[in-house]
Design an enzyme around this catalytic site. Structure first.
Site, mmCIF file in Angstrom:
data_model
loop_
_atom_site.group_PDB
_atom_site.id
_atom_site.type_symbol
_atom_site.label_atom_id
_atom_site.label_comp_id
_atom_site.label_asym_id
_atom_site.label_seq_id
_atom_site.Cartn_x
_atom_site.Cartn_y
_atom_site.Cartn_z
ATOM 1 N N LYS A 1 0.764 3.679 -10.934
ATOM 2 C CA LYS A 1 -0.534 2.958 -10.283
ATOM 3 C C LYS A 1 -1.166 2.222 -11.401
ATOM 4 C CE LYS A 1 -0.209 4.588 -5.892
ATOM 5 N NZ LYS A 1 -0.335 3.801 -4.759
ATOM 6 N N ASN B 1 0.608 -1.225 0.154
ATOM 7 C CA ASN B 1 -0.065 0.185 0.121
ATOM 8 C C ASN B 1 0.743 1.311 0.109
ATOM 9 O OD1 ASN B 1 -2.447 1.646 1.040
ATOM 10 N ND2 ASN B 1 -0.891 1.738 2.717
ATOM 11 N N THR C 1 -6.222 11.753 4.297
ATOM 12 C CA THR C 1 -5.062 11.305 4.819
ATOM 13 C C THR C 1 -4.069 12.468 4.636
ATOM 14 O OG1 THR C 1 -4.084 10.228 2.774
ATOM 15 C CG2 THR C 1 -5.473 9.041 4.263
ATOM 16 N N TYR D 1 2.825 9.558 -11.243
ATOM 17 C CA TYR D 1 1.844 8.622 -10.417
ATOM 18 C C TYR D 1 0.815 7.719 -11.058
ATOM 19 C CZ TYR D 1 -1.671 8.468 -6.229
ATOM 20 O OH TYR D 1 -2.144 7.850 -5.332
HETATM 21 P P1 NAP Z 1 -0.004 8.802 3.593
HETATM 22 O O1 NAP Z 1 -0.964 8.994 4.875
HETATM 23 O O2 NAP Z 1 0.748 9.862 3.127
HETATM 24 O O3 NAP Z 1 0.545 7.611 3.634
HETATM 25 C C1 NAP Z 1 1.673 6.871 2.548
HETATM 26 C C2 NAP Z 1 2.316 5.984 3.362
HETATM 27 O O4 NAP Z 1 3.440 5.363 2.478
HETATM 28 C C3 NAP Z 1 3.118 6.517 4.652
HETATM 29 O O5 NAP Z 1 3.092 5.182 5.630
HETATM 30 C C4 NAP Z 1 4.435 6.290 3.995
HETATM 31 O O6 NAP Z 1 5.490 5.915 5.289
HETATM 32 C C5 NAP Z 1 4.566 5.309 3.210
HETATM 33 N N1 NAP Z 1 5.671 5.358 2.207
HETATM 34 C C6 NAP Z 1 5.993 6.652 1.384
HETATM 35 N N2 NAP Z 1 6.837 6.188 0.581
HETATM 36 C C7 NAP Z 1 7.586 5.084 1.135
HETATM 37 C C8 NAP Z 1 8.790 4.309 0.732
HETATM 38 N N3 NAP Z 1 9.557 4.719 -0.189
HETATM 39 N N4 NAP Z 1 9.098 3.243 1.600
HETATM 40 C C9 NAP Z 1 8.162 2.929 2.590
HETATM 41 N N5 NAP Z 1 6.991 3.624 2.805
HETATM 42 C C10 NAP Z 1 6.797 4.452 2.157
HETATM 43 O O7 NAP Z 1 -1.056 8.293 2.133
HETATM 44 P P2 NAP Z 1 -2.427 7.411 2.102
HETATM 45 O O8 NAP Z 1 -3.412 8.167 1.609
HETATM 46 O O9 NAP Z 1 -2.553 6.666 3.143
HETATM 47 O O10 NAP Z 1 -1.710 6.547 0.727
HETATM 48 C C11 NAP Z 1 -1.770 5.134 0.988
HETATM 49 C C12 NAP Z 1 -1.727 4.629 -0.436
HETATM 50 O O11 NAP Z 1 -3.133 5.005 -1.087
HETATM 51 C C13 NAP Z 1 -0.827 5.284 -1.565
HETATM 52 O O12 NAP Z 1 -0.408 4.269 -2.520
HETATM 53 C C14 NAP Z 1 -1.737 6.219 -2.309
HETATM 54 O O13 NAP Z 1 -0.981 6.441 -3.509
HETATM 55 C C15 NAP Z 1 -3.120 5.648 -2.262
HETATM 56 N N6 NAP Z 1 -4.209 6.493 -2.470
HETATM 57 C C16 NAP Z 1 -4.262 7.478 -1.624
HETATM 58 C C17 NAP Z 1 -5.342 8.312 -2.295
HETATM 59 C C18 NAP Z 1 -5.643 9.540 -1.265
HETATM 60 O O14 NAP Z 1 -6.721 10.621 -1.588
HETATM 61 N N7 NAP Z 1 -5.185 9.702 -0.001
HETATM 62 C C19 NAP Z 1 -6.242 8.098 -3.249
HETATM 63 C C20 NAP Z 1 -5.959 7.095 -4.036
HETATM 64 C C21 NAP Z 1 -4.856 6.196 -3.459
HETATM 65 P P3 NAP Z 1 6.788 6.620 5.581
HETATM 66 O O15 NAP Z 1 6.671 8.129 5.004
HETATM 67 O O16 NAP Z 1 7.064 6.508 7.082
HETATM 68 O O17 NAP Z 1 7.665 5.786 4.865
#
Ligand code: NAP
Length: 254
Positions: free
Chosen positions: A161, A90, A192, A157
């Site tokens: 994806k 994720n 988030t 991005y």
């Molecule tokens: P978030 O709160 O910013 O969390 C992102 C997570 O990814 C954090 O735990 C971060 O941890 C981790 N991460 C980022 N780069 C990393 C790396 N190189 N190695 C290990 N961990 C890494 O964002 P979120 O919204 O929960 O996103 C989770 C997923 O949902 C993502 O794949 C995102 O693309 C997807 N998504 C989000 C949305 C939205 O609107 N929020 C919509 C569609 C899809 P660390 O910084 O501690 O490494």
């Protein structure tokens, strides 16, 4: 009784947002967890909270772009918890949001490494471990961006994806007969740190909310519930799918 009693799951991106909420929900449902992200302190705080509530969780701090971290997570699942049943791959990053001609190659590679190559490293390690258990569930967090919607400024991005969906389909086809299900989870805008960074002014937030049929962002828990569905036996005949959990952003024109 929990939906994931006796199961072990790896969750990446567990330090924040959707991954963190999914870890709490999977733990409530009885799963033993290996939590992966770069921020060690955040992971430890979460692991301690899960343990305080009677669950089991271990943190593996590092970048998902590093193949060694993918291997370490599977080793921890195998040696500490006896095997692997579920992986919620994720972790993700949007990278810089700029028009394509202004995007640096460094940004492109960083986003592809974090969002897509990470899934290759993860699946390469996770599939043999799942086979050793007679099967399991792999889930990849994709998004509507690059699948049903072209969003300006998000070329790397979107490409990363969309690539996850192709990777997932191949895994589903290759390993279905051996008990592995693979699916992608496609959230809509979610509240988030990542979601708030994209909607970083009241006007931008109102605009993004308005793109959704439900006229709001998702709570992380709402996405976690869909991850629980894909992880559990509730989705036993679901594989190879790109599951939209997007509040209708893909079908809305008003
Ligand atoms: P978030 O709160 O910013 O969390 C992102 C997570 O990814 C954090 O735990 C971060 O941890 C981790 N991460 C980022 N780069 C990393 C790396 N190189 N190695 C290990 N961990 C890494 O964002 P979120 O919204 O929960 O996103 C989770 C997923 O949902 C993502 O794949 C995102 O693309 C997807 N998504 C989000 C949305 C939205 O609107 N929020 C919509 C569609 C899809 P660390 O910084 O501690 O490494």
């Amino acid at each position: 009784m929990g939906q994931l009693d006796g199961k072990t799951a790896i969750i990446t991106g567990a330090s924040s947002g959707i991954g963190r909420e999914t870890a709490l929900l999977f733990a409530e449902h009885g799963a033993k967890l290996v939590l992966v992200a770069r921020r060690h302190d955040e992971l430890e705080r979460l692991a301690n909270r899960i343990r305080d509530n009677g669950g089991q969780a271990v943190a593996v701090a590092g970048s998902v772009a590093d193949a060694v971290v993918a291997s370490e997570a599977v080793q921890v699942a195998t040696h500490q918890f006896g095997g692997l049943d579920i992986a919620f791959n994720n972790a993700g990053t949007t990278g810089a949001q700029v028009p394509l001609p202004e995007m640096t190659a460094e940004n492109w590679h960083e986003v592809i490494e974090t969002n897509l190559t990470s899934a290759f490293h993860a699946a390469k390690q996770q599939i043999p471990a799942l086979l050793a258990r007679g099967g399991g569930s792999l889930i990849f967090t994709s998004t509507f961006v690059g699948h049903t919607v072209g969003f300006p400024g998000m070329a790397a991005y979107a490409a990363s994806k969309a690539g996850l969906i192709g990777l997932m389909q191949v895994i589903a086809a290759e390993y279905g007969q051996r008990g592995i299900r693979a699916n992608a989870l496609l959230p809509g805008g979610t509240d988030t740190p990542m979601g708030r960074a994209v909607s970083n002014t009241p006007e931008a937030l109102a605009f993004v909310q308005g793109l959704h049929a439900l006229k709001r962002l998702a709570k992380p828990r709402e996405i976690a519930q869909s991850a629980l569905y894909l992880a559990s036996g509730m989705s036993s005949f679901t594989t190879g799918t790109a599951l939209l959990v997007d509040g209708g952003v893909s079908i809305t024109r008003t």
